[in-house]
Design an enzyme around this catalytic site. Structure first.
Site, short mmCIF file in Angstrom:
data_model
loop_
_atom_site.label_atom_id
_atom_site.label_comp_id
_atom_site.label_asym_id
_atom_site.label_seq_id
_atom_site.Cartn_x
_atom_site.Cartn_y
_atom_site.Cartn_z
N ASP A 1 55.94 -17.54 14.34
CA ASP A 1 55.26 -18.82 15.10
C ASP A 1 54.29 -19.35 13.98
O ASP A 1 54.44 -19.12 12.89
CB ASP A 1 54.30 -18.18 16.33
N LYS B 1 56.62 -23.65 18.60
CA LYS B 1 56.97 -24.73 18.78
C LYS B 1 58.06 -24.86 19.95
O LYS B 1 59.23 -24.89 19.75
CB LYS B 1 57.42 -25.47 17.57
N MET C 1 39.10 -16.13 16.22
CA MET C 1 39.17 -17.19 17.40
C MET C 1 37.81 -17.62 17.82
O MET C 1 37.82 -17.87 19.21
CB MET C 1 40.05 -16.39 18.38
N1 SAH Z 1 46.80 -10.64 14.45
C1 SAH Z 1 45.81 -11.82 13.43
C2 SAH Z 1 44.86 -12.49 14.39
C3 SAH Z 1 45.46 -13.43 15.42
S1 SAH Z 1 44.16 -14.23 16.34
C4 SAH Z 1 45.41 -10.86 12.42
O1 SAH Z 1 45.44 -9.72 12.42
O2 SAH Z 1 44.75 -11.48 11.52
C5 SAH Z 1 44.13 -15.86 15.30
C6 SAH Z 1 42.69 -15.69 14.47
O3 SAH Z 1 42.93 -15.15 13.36
C7 SAH Z 1 42.23 -17.22 14.19
O4 SAH Z 1 41.52 -17.83 15.12
C8 SAH Z 1 41.32 -16.64 12.90
O5 SAH Z 1 40.09 -16.19 13.39
C9 SAH Z 1 42.05 -15.60 12.33
N2 SAH Z 1 42.89 -16.24 11.20
C10 SAH Z 1 44.31 -15.81 10.98
N3 SAH Z 1 44.82 -16.53 9.84
C11 SAH Z 1 43.66 -17.09 9.28
C12 SAH Z 1 43.41 -17.62 7.94
N4 SAH Z 1 44.36 -17.77 7.11
N5 SAH Z 1 42.11 -18.12 7.75
C13 SAH Z 1 40.91 -17.86 8.48
N6 SAH Z 1 41.25 -17.03 9.68
C14 SAH Z 1 42.33 -16.80 10.15
#
Ligand code: SAH
Length: 263
Positions: free
Chosen positions: A51, A73, A188
């Site tokens: 995704d 998508k 988030m």
């Molecule tokens: N499972 C993922 C989190 C999913 S929730 C993990 O362990 O990282 C999605 C959130 O992750 C986003 O809203 C943001 O808060 C964070 N996130 C994911 N990728 C990111 C990135 N490249 N830079 C900053 N925050 C990120």
């Protein structure tokens, strides 16, 4: 006497037989953050379901004949519903294929990986988990903000800020978060950032507590913004910073670890 190091080259095959679903954490942003085992699973996959937040450059390592399914998508331009994703994983595994579910970050940190596991288990499909590097730790770390530091803070708490503290759907105890005296890491949380900071202060957090937003971690357009928690929401609006971003609140934000790595 020191033991001889084991210098046998590391060779990892696919961790899962055909008919299995492998939940692979891909790390945030950078394809280099997938684990060796996660990459091996992608290389062996017949089907890779991925995704929006997955490090899509990792897909280049899939076999040329592998089926790549983008579930971020959907035909209607909305995200594919989770039920549909679960059904896809089960359907392909029951057909005897090696299925990889590739995500950004770790599958079990707000990743709905648990629901995918449950759906597979209910259908009798074996599941293997290959943990990922979570953005909660890696994104702040990449800009020199450790979530813990000796003699500064003894722990960290990761929460989702997707609902406002005032929303009946919020299950967080904000007073408890403040009392925990751990670093707070909020994922988030950009839409509700102002409400969250206000509530933390109302529950007793000192308004001058150091805080930061790190957006687009591991990407060329990564931005770090630091401000006291009382000023963070205004600073984010002024700088026009949006998701994906990790919010860090606590004294670790004010640490100076020394010169950063060359960019
Ligand atoms: N499972 C993922 C989190 C999913 S929730 C993990 O362990 O990282 C999605 C959130 O992750 C986003 O809203 C943001 O808060 C964070 N996130 C994911 N990728 C990111 C990135 N490249 N830079 C900053 N925050 C990120």
């Amino acid at each position: 006497m020191t033991a001889e190091p084991d210098l046998t080259p590391l060779v990892l095959g696919d961790p899962a037989p055909p008919g299995t679903v492998v939940l692979v954490g891909g790390g945030p942003g950078d394809p280099g953050l997938v684990t060796v085992r996660g990459l091996a699973a992608v290389q062996a996959a017949d089907v890779v379901v991925y995704d929006r937040l997955a490090p899509t450059a990792v897909l280049a390592y899939a076999r040329p004949d592998a089926t790549l399914l983008d579930v971020g998508k959907a035909p209607t331009r909305h995200r594919t519903p989770q039920d549909h994703i679960n059904a896809l994983l089960v359907e392909h595994a029951l057909a005897g294929r090696r299925v990889v579910r590739l995500k950004g970050g770790d599958n079990f940190v707000f990743g709905r990986g648990g629901e995918e596991w449950q759906a597979c288990a209910a259908a009798g499909v074996p599941v293997v988990v290959v943990p990922g590097v979570t953005s909660a730790i890696a994104v702040p770390g990449s800009v020199g903000i450790p979530v813990t530091h000796r003699n500064v803070v003894q722990g960290f708490t990761v929460v989702s800020g997707h609902v406002s503290p005032d929303d009946p759907a919020s299950t967080l105890d904000y007073a408890g978060l403040v009392r925990s005296r751990t670093t707070l890491v909020i994922l988030m949380g950009m839409t509700q950032l102002r409400a969250i900071c206000e509530r933390l202060i109302a529950e007793g957090m000192p308004p001058q507590t150091p805080a930061a937003v790190v957006a687009n971690g591991f990407a060329p357009d990564c931005v770090v913004l630091r401000a006291p928690v009382a000023e963070l929401a205004d600073a984010v609006v002024a700088a026009q910073i949006g998701p994906p971003a990790v919010v860090v609140i606590g004294d670790v934000v004010a640490l100076d670890l020394g010169a950063p790595a060359p960019s």
